[in-house]
Design an enzyme around this catalytic site. Structure first.
Site, PDB file in Angstrom:
ATOM      1  CG  HIS A  22      10.338  80.919  27.476  1.00 45.33           C
ATOM      2  ND1 HIS A  22      11.520  81.107  27.107  1.00 45.33           N
ATOM      3  CD2 HIS A  22       9.793  81.199  26.185  1.00 45.33           C
ATOM      4  CE1 HIS A  22      11.973  81.299  25.824  1.00 45.33           C
ATOM      5  NE2 HIS A  22      10.853  81.410  25.134  1.00 45.33           N
ATOM      6  NE  ARG A  26      26.346  72.551  28.021  1.00 44.88           N
ATOM      7  CZ  ARG A  26      25.340  72.344  27.533  1.00 44.88           C
ATOM      8  NH1 ARG A  26      25.570  71.889  26.304  1.00 44.88           N
ATOM      9  NH2 ARG A  26      24.142  72.591  27.970  1.00 44.88           N
TER      10      ARG A  26
END
Length: 195
Positions: free
Chosen positions: A108, A64
């Protein structure tokens, strides 16, 4: 202000933000970047004359940090003042978030703090909620838990499915995110509540 937008798909929220960033708006898009080479929003942005970048996360596997370093290099090259996550479907590490602390926004599809993470519409329907909606928040190291900058609500209707609820919420996302970005760019972080 220069705004970098991160997407993973078609980029409908990115398109709404770009459409609003015109005229007297205090922002202009400086980059649309994606972790997915097949993201439809990349071709659209390029067609609008916006710089684009793709950093495919898949070759990095579990690395990552490597992926995020490559992504940060592309972002930083455009010197953005703000970063808008607009359907960017990667969880970012605390190190990445720290690099842009106070300058990164996300939308979101729930009324946070309810239903962080995935499957928000199914969870709202399963809970028997009478209202659902969307939230724009500042990104912090805690998933979907940063300061709320705005929310828009929609009623949950009898017979709603995940798809019908999602479609109604998406309309509000396209209203809310541009309104919040405009306010943040003008130094106003007071919470905005729509409908």
């Amino acid at each position: 202000m220069r705004v970098a937008l991160l997407i993973s798909g078609g980029g409908s929220n990115m398109k709404a933000l770009v459409a609003d960033m015109a005229g007297d708006h205090p922002c202009r898009p400086c980059l649309v970047a994606s972790n997915d080479p097949a993201a439809g929003g990349i071709a659209w942005a390029a067609g609008q004359g916006i710089a684009t970048a793709v950093v495919d996360h898949r070759p990095y596997g579990r690395d990552r940090a490597g992926f995020e370093t490559a992504l940060r290099d592309r972002i930083d090259a455009t010197q953005p003042d703000l970063i808008c996550l607009a359907g960017f479907m990667r969880i970012l590490t605390p190190d990445f978030i720290r690099a842009y602390a106070g300058r990164m926004l996300n939308i979101h599809p729930s009324l946070l703090p309810k239903y962080p993470g995935l499957h928000t519409h199914a969870r709202a329907l399963q809970a028997g909620d009478t209202q659902a909606g969307c939230t724009v928040h500042e990104v912090t190291a805690d998933l979907d838990a940063g300061p709320i900058l705005g929310q828009a609500r929609v009623p949950v209707l009898p017979g709603d499915t995940e798809e019908t609820l999602a479609a109604r919420i998406l309309v509000q996302e396209h209203r809310l995110y541009p309104a919040v970005l405009r306010r943040v760019a003008q130094g106003d972080r007071a919470r905005l509540d729509l409908g």
